[in-house]
Design a protein around this motif. Structure first.
Motif, PDB file in Angstrom:
ATOM      1  N   THR A   1       0.845  -1.195   0.000  1.00  0.00           N
ATOM      2  CA  THR A   1       0.000   0.000   0.000  1.00  0.00           C
ATOM      3  C   THR A   1       0.880   1.244   0.000  1.00  0.00           C
ATOM      4  OG1 THR A   1      -1.807  -1.097   1.171  1.00  0.00           O
ATOM      5  CG2 THR A   1      -1.742   1.314   1.259  1.00  0.00           C
TER       6      THR A   1
ATOM      7  N   ILE B   1       0.309   8.098  -8.302  1.00  0.00           N
ATOM      8  CA  ILE B   1      -0.855   7.216  -8.382  1.00  0.00           C
ATOM      9  C   ILE B   1      -0.689   6.241  -9.546  1.00  0.00           C
ATOM     10  CG2 ILE B   1      -3.325   7.082  -8.884  1.00  0.00           C
ATOM     11  CD1 ILE B   1      -3.558   9.894  -7.567  1.00  0.00           C
TER      12      ILE B   1
ATOM     13  N   LYS C   1      -0.044   2.120  -9.274  1.00  0.00           N
ATOM     14  CA  LYS C   1      -0.991   1.145  -9.824  1.00  0.00           C
ATOM     15  C   LYS C   1      -0.332   0.288 -10.902  1.00  0.00           C
ATOM     16  CE  LYS C   1      -4.563   0.651  -8.886  1.00  0.00           C
ATOM     17  NZ  LYS C   1      -5.116  -0.244  -7.826  1.00  0.00           N
TER      18      LYS C   1
ATOM     19  N   ARG D   1      -1.532  -1.003  -4.060  1.00  0.00           N
ATOM     20  CA  ARG D   1      -2.775  -0.342  -3.700  1.00  0.00           C
ATOM     21  C   ARG D   1      -2.415   1.095  -3.340  1.00  0.00           C
ATOM     22  NH1 ARG D   1      -6.786  -1.931   1.350  1.00  0.00           N
ATOM     23  NH2 ARG D   1      -8.694  -1.035   0.474  1.00  0.00           N
TER      24      ARG D   1
ATOM     25  N   ALA E   1      -3.434   4.869  -1.843  1.00  0.00           N
ATOM     26  CA  ALA E   1      -4.276   5.782  -1.077  1.00  0.00           C
ATOM     27  C   ALA E   1      -3.759   7.198  -1.289  1.00  0.00           C
ATOM     28  CB  ALA E   1      -4.240   5.432   0.405  1.00  0.00           C
TER      29      ALA E   1
ATOM     30  N   ALA F   1      -9.277   9.349  -8.304  1.00  0.00           N
ATOM     31  CA  ALA F   1      -9.930   8.060  -8.541  1.00  0.00           C
ATOM     32  C   ALA F   1      -9.867   7.681 -10.017  1.00  0.00           C
ATOM     33  CB  ALA F   1     -11.373   8.113  -8.060  1.00  0.00           C
TER      34      ALA F   1
ATOM     35  N   GLY G   1      -6.788   5.990 -10.802  1.00  0.00           N
ATOM     36  CA  GLY G   1      -6.616   4.664 -10.238  1.00  0.00           C
ATOM     37  C   GLY G   1      -6.514   4.592  -8.729  1.00  0.00           C
ATOM     38  N   ALA G   2      -6.568   5.735  -8.027  1.00  0.00           N
ATOM     39  CA  ALA G   2      -6.452   5.698  -6.569  1.00  0.00           C
ATOM     40  C   ALA G   2      -7.563   4.856  -5.956  1.00  0.00           C
ATOM     41  CB  ALA G   2      -6.481   7.118  -6.005  1.00  0.00           C
ATOM     42  N   ASP G   3      -7.206   4.020  -4.982  1.00  0.00           N
ATOM     43  CA  ASP G   3      -8.151   3.096  -4.364  1.00  0.00           C
ATOM     44  C   ASP G   3      -8.789   3.660  -3.098  1.00  0.00           C
ATOM     45  OD1 ASP G   3      -7.452   0.600  -6.021  1.00  0.00           O
ATOM     46  OD2 ASP G   3      -5.502   1.194  -5.240  1.00  0.00           O
ATOM     47  N   VAL G   4      -8.019   4.424  -2.323  1.00  0.00           N
ATOM     48  CA  VAL G   4      -8.484   4.969  -1.050  1.00  0.00           C
ATOM     49  C   VAL G   4      -8.384   6.485  -1.135  1.00  0.00           C
ATOM     50  CG1 VAL G   4      -8.184   5.017   1.444  1.00  0.00           C
ATOM     51  CG2 VAL G   4      -7.645   2.930   0.155  1.00  0.00           C
TER      52      VAL G   4
ATOM     53  N   ALA H   1      -9.036   1.192   5.950  1.00  0.00           N
ATOM     54  CA  ALA H   1      -8.956   0.632   4.599  1.00  0.00           C
ATOM     55  C   ALA H   1      -7.996  -0.546   4.511  1.00  0.00           C
ATOM     56  CB  ALA H   1      -8.535   1.712   3.607  1.00  0.00           C
ATOM     57  N   THR H   2      -7.071  -0.646   5.469  1.00  0.00           N
ATOM     58  CA  THR H   2      -6.048  -1.696   5.409  1.00  0.00           C
ATOM     59  C   THR H   2      -6.184  -2.715   6.540  1.00  0.00           C
ATOM     60  OG1 THR H   2      -4.493  -0.345   6.689  1.00  0.00           O
ATOM     61  CG2 THR H   2      -4.389  -0.165   4.272  1.00  0.00           C
TER      62      THR H   2
END
Length: 325
Positions: A142, A157, A161, A166, A168, A181, A184-187, A203-204
């Motif tokens: 992460t 970002i 990815k 992952r 954030a 987002a 590709g940002a997840d958090v 989130a983790t």
């Protein structure tokens, strides 16, 4: 030629388009006719009088550019007059021409136009050297990126990815987070309304971030340590939140964590050349394939650099702000 000059430190109005002596390509350098440069926080600090160029560097701001080679200095091979390039600079990008060490040259990637290529060298070299060469981000880990909508953030970002991490991010407001987002940002954490430590833990599953890319410095140091996972790595590349803070060494030891802090501008030529070579090997294919791309907020004529600086300082942008000759 003409370049942006700073006769007296001050606000954006201190940036003046004026006639200056032409640069000359020295040993191991090429002369580039600049198509575009990009605006970085370091340029703002230089304009304000807080970040002087290193000895021997051009006095004009500008840490990256794109353009065409118009002359080769002694000892240069592997490049030709007319080649379209982008370059990492120690300064001098806000100008019609700039001399560049060959180790800091990159070909314009396939699928990227000449002007947009100016958005790449500084952010790609900064992210790759810190997140991958130093912090060693691996697939499945992460990555937390502070300032996810900035030039550095938008590149971090995408590269995170691309290698299977992952990602954030922190950013201010729903619109900026939406752009993160899209990349590709997840958090997504709105730092104005949310605590990134709590959001990241949630989130983790309480683990935290394996790597944190930080632009804030002192203000975020304690919270970044809280947010790190065991064996986490904190890479500090900016000091927007101050320069002095206490470190809880007990927390650092308990997590077996590491803190690194680097700058790119003052590194020796051979270190910059190694970073640029790594970027060409690992990142340029990702750009050519379309998996990673420059994110450009706006483009201004170089003589309007003052307005470009105002936009950067307002933090209303997403991605890079470019200047064209």
């Amino acid at each position: 030629m003409h370049a942006i000059t700073i006769e007296q430190p001050g606000g954006p109005e201190a940036l003046v388009w004026a006639e200056v002596p032409d640069p000359v390509a020295g040993e191991g350098e090429v002369l580039v006719e600049v198509a575009a440069s990009a605006v970085n926080r370091a340029d703002v600090l230089q304009r304000q009088g807080f970040y002087d160029p290193p000895p021997g560097a051009p006095r004009h701001p500008g840490l990256e550019c794109s353009g065409r080679i118009v002359a080769l200095g002694p000892g240069v091979s592997g490049w030709s007059v007319g080649d379209e390039v982008c370059a990492l600079l120690v300064g001098g990008g806000y100008a019609e021409r700039v001399a560049v060490p060959v180790g800091q040259l990159l070909p314009v990637p396939a699928g990227v136009d000449l002007v947009a290529a100016a958005a790449l060298p500084e952010v790609v070299c900064t992210v790759w050297s810190n997140v991958f060469m130093v912090a060693g981000l691996r697939p499945g880990e992460t990555l937390l990126v502070h300032g996810g909508s900035s030039g550095i953030g938008t590149m971090a970002i995408q590269l995170g990815k691309a290698v299977g991490a992952r990602v954030a991010v922190t950013a201010g407001g729903k619109e900026k987070l939406a752009r993160c987002a899209e990349l590709g940002a997840d958090v997504l954490v709105d730092y104005r309304e949310q605590d990134f430590v709590e959001e990241l833990r949630a989130a983790t599953g309480g683990a935290g971030a394996d790597v944190i890319l930080d632009i804030m410095g002192a203000k975020y140091l304690a919270r970044n340590l809280d947010a790190l996972a065991v064996n986490g790595r904190l890479a500090i590349i900016g000091l927007q939140g101050g320069v002095k803070a206490e470190v809880n060494l007990g927390a650092l030891l308990a997590k077996r964590a590491a803190i690194t802090a680097t700058s790119l501008r003052t590194r020796p030529l051979e270190e910059k050349a190694a970073i640029v070579a790594a970027v060409r090997e690992h990142v340029w294919p990702l750009i050519a394939s379309g998996r990673v791309r420059p994110v450009v907020h706006a483009t201004y004529p170089m003589r309007e650099a003052a307005e470009a600086h105002r936009v950067l300082e307002s933090s209303a942008h997403v991605g890079k702000i470019l200047l064209t000759t």
